[in-house]
Design an enzyme around this catalytic site. Structure first.
Site, PDB file in Angstrom:
ATOM      1  N   ASP A  66      51.041  38.460  48.638  1.00 53.82           N
ATOM      2  CA  ASP A  66      50.244  38.278  47.691  1.00 53.82           C
ATOM      3  C   ASP A  66      49.657  36.689  47.597  1.00 53.82           C
ATOM      4  OD1 ASP A  66      50.537  37.696  45.115  1.00 53.82           O
ATOM      5  OD2 ASP A  66      52.134  36.251  44.952  1.00 53.82           O
ATOM      6  N   THR A  99      45.088  37.669  42.881  1.00 53.51           N
ATOM      7  CA  THR A  99      45.053  36.163  43.493  1.00 53.51           C
ATOM      8  C   THR A  99      44.182  36.647  45.167  1.00 53.51           C
ATOM      9  OG1 THR A  99      47.262  36.420  43.998  1.00 53.51           O
ATOM     10  CG2 THR A  99      47.230  34.878  42.812  1.00 53.51           C
ATOM     11  N   THR A 100      44.746  37.592  45.604  1.00 53.26           N
ATOM     12  CA  THR A 100      43.602  37.389  47.076  1.00 53.26           C
ATOM     13  C   THR A 100      42.261  37.664  46.713  1.00 53.26           C
ATOM     14  OG1 THR A 100      45.644  38.902  47.449  1.00 53.26           O
ATOM     15  CG2 THR A 100      43.807  38.981  48.902  1.00 53.26           C
ATOM     16  N   ASP A 393      53.910  39.623  39.227  1.00 58.68           N
ATOM     17  CA  ASP A 393      52.979  40.272  39.288  1.00 58.68           C
ATOM     18  C   ASP A 393      52.082  41.483  37.556  1.00 58.68           C
ATOM     19  OD1 ASP A 393      51.979  38.243  41.291  1.00 58.68           O
ATOM     20  OD2 ASP A 393      51.006  39.526  42.542  1.00 58.68           O
TER      21      ASP A 393
END
Length: 532
Positions: A66, A99-100, A393
């Site tokens: 994550d 997020t990545t 998530d």
């Protein structure tokens, strides 16, 4: 000899530093690229995980892919790298997923801008081109979004597909069908609310991930029922409290009491006991048959409650108490003088259940029908923790999608579509900004390349094939990473929330523009402690 008149003037205190112009910009871009390269291998359905080991006592280890978790845990000194870490945190808070992607995309924008700046193009021109490109890309993304919120069966299918797509890049990929169902059912129970506190996640080691389940009708509290109390109760009236219940020992701190015999001490103790028992009587006057307290309940009040057939549960941790009051639709009470003004929580049945080796208290038939509990099982703590992060998530993305219900195709299809739209828009621009817009399009195309690289396929061949498909007008085609080919994403049900994609695009563009406009980095002198 010439004096020091021509030596450089130092504005800063000793220890302060300044990097100017080209040097500052390079330091910023290199720092930001290093962060993007750190997380880019964990992008996509075949992304790799990272092990994070803390430097503290016990050296706790967590295994995760994550982006926000990885970046939160890394201590970094470069100011531009911190900007990237912040956008990934904002992405996590705002929509929960992507997020990545947001870090990697911002890194690609900077990588391509750096090439232009090295060719002596002014950063402001690059920023101007990027802004034009961003507007074109966002417009294309909006046009590609489909909204099925009017048709509940189709919308549910969309939600399941979004959950599967989100989970397929995480540890839950093998059991994504099960977890997608769990996540969608839990989110649909919220009925449009984005308050995820009402979904409680309980982690238990043992069993396999496949043993995880959603308890749709009940709320689980990770506590035990008091000694000697009834272990099962129907038609419950629950008083949720936050009050000290341990006054059967003398508690007179910081004051001296002189007594002339031990009997006097006994009198003080008896008075304390009486005070406690009076408090218990006041609690019972509320007409409750279940008493849940956030603090300890000592033996004396516990016994008095048990004698009167009242079930007591102590030490319901703070989240537990808040959540329980929300679920049972009651108040949290601290003083017991006004029973008529207190709203008691209600539920049909309270009983003890076993999960794995542990006993939990289950509240079923709660009035707040939005609440549910998810139990995650797994081989060890690391697996369970990572499963929790992944599921969180998915829940975040789904709760946002229920609010803004548009979806877009996944698998790199939207990036290719946006890149093509930016190139089309650049044909109408007649300034140097064209070069920046082309660079922006190349940066967008780098995202599917990373997805293919992480899966071990030939990214150049796949992405050029995909580009040709998009020029033919097949805008829903993307990368299919199980077989390593191209496919229609809508047929395969690989789709993402429009909210996530648009947030990634806008955040990454803004962060890249912000870093490009830097031409001076000033570091203050460290504060000195006395005598150093």
């Amino acid at each position: 000899m010439m004096g020091d008149a021509f030596s450089p003037v130092n504005l800063f205190e000793e220890g302060g530093q300044e990097a100017k112009g080209e040097h500052a910009r390079m330091a910023s871009i290199v720092g930001a690229l290093a962060i993007a390269d750190l997380v880019k291998t964990s992008l996509g359905p075949k992304g790799m995980d990272k092990i994070l080991q803390s430097a503290g006592r016990g050296q706790a280890v967590s295994v995760t892919n994550d982006g926000a978790t990885i970046l939160k845990s890394v201590l970094i000194d470069n100011p531009a790298a911190k900007v990237l870490i912040d956008i990934s945190k904002v992405q996590d808070d705002e929509v929960g997923d992507g997020t990545t992607s947001v870090c990697v995309l911002a890194g690609e924008f900077l990588r391509h801008a750096q090439e232009l700046i090295e060719k002596k193009m002014h950063p402001q021109t690059v920023v101007a081109g990027y802004r034009l490109a961003r507007a074109a890309a966002y417009k294309a993304l909006e046009a590609a979004a489909v909204d099925h919120s009017a048709d509940s069966a189709k919308f549910r299918e969309d939600l399941i597909n979004i959950a599967k797509t989100t989970l397929s890049s995480k540890v839950l990929a093998q059991d994504k069908d099960l977890f997608a169902e769990i996540a969608v059912n839990a989110v649909l129970k919220l009925r449009g609310s984005t308050n995820l506190d009402q979904i409680q996640i309980i982690k238990r080691n043992g069993g396999t991930l496949r043993d995880s389940y959603l308890d749709p009708d009940g709320f689980l509290l990770d506590k035990k029922i008091g000694v000697g109390c009834p272990k099962r109760m129907e038609k419950c009236k629950v008083l949720v409290a936050n009050t000290p219940m341990d006054t059967d020992k003398v508690k007179i701190y910081g004051s001296k009491v002189k007594v002339d015999s031990v009997a006097k001490v006994a009198e003080i103790e008896a008075a304390e006991k009486k005070k406690m028992l009076d408090k218990v009587d006041r609690i019972m006057a509320h007409g409750c048959n279940v008493f849940v307290n956030r603090q300890l309940i000592y033996n004396l009040p516990e016994q008095r409650l048990a004698d009167n057939g009242i079930m007591s549960i102590e030490h319901a941790d703070f989240d537990g108490t808040e959540r329980l009051a929300l679920v049972l639709d009651g108040d949290i009470v601290s003083t017991f003088e006004t029973p008529d003004q207190v709203k008691l929580g209600e539920c049909e049945l309270i009983e003890e259940v076993m999960i794995g080796e542990d006993k939990l208290v289950r509240f079923s038939g709660c009035p707040n029908s939005q609440a549910s509990s998810i139990v995650i099982r797994g081989a060890n703590t690391h697996v369970v923790d990572e499963a929790h992060r992944s599921l969180h998530d998915a829940l975040c993305v789904l709760s946002q999608t229920v609010k803004s219900s548009s979806v877009v195709p996944g698998g790199g299809a939207t990036e290719m579509l946006m890149a093509q739209a930016v190139e089309e828009a650049s044909k109408t621009v007649s300034g140097k900004q064209v070069l920046a817009m082309e660079a922006y399009a190349r940066a967008l195309r780098a995202m599917p390349m990373h997805i293919a690289d992480n899966a071990g396929y030939d990214s150049a061949e796949l992405v050029s094939g995909l580009r040709a498909k998009h020029y033919e007008g097949h805008h829903t085609w993307g990368l299919e990473m199980n077989s390593g080919g191209l496919a229609d994403m809508t047929e395969l049900g690989i789709c993402e929330a429009f909210k996530v994609k648009s947030q990634v695009l806008l955040s990454a563009s803004e962060a890249a523009e912000m870093i490009l406009r830097v031409d001076d980095i000033v570091q203050c002198a460290p504060r000195r402690q006395d005598g150093q």
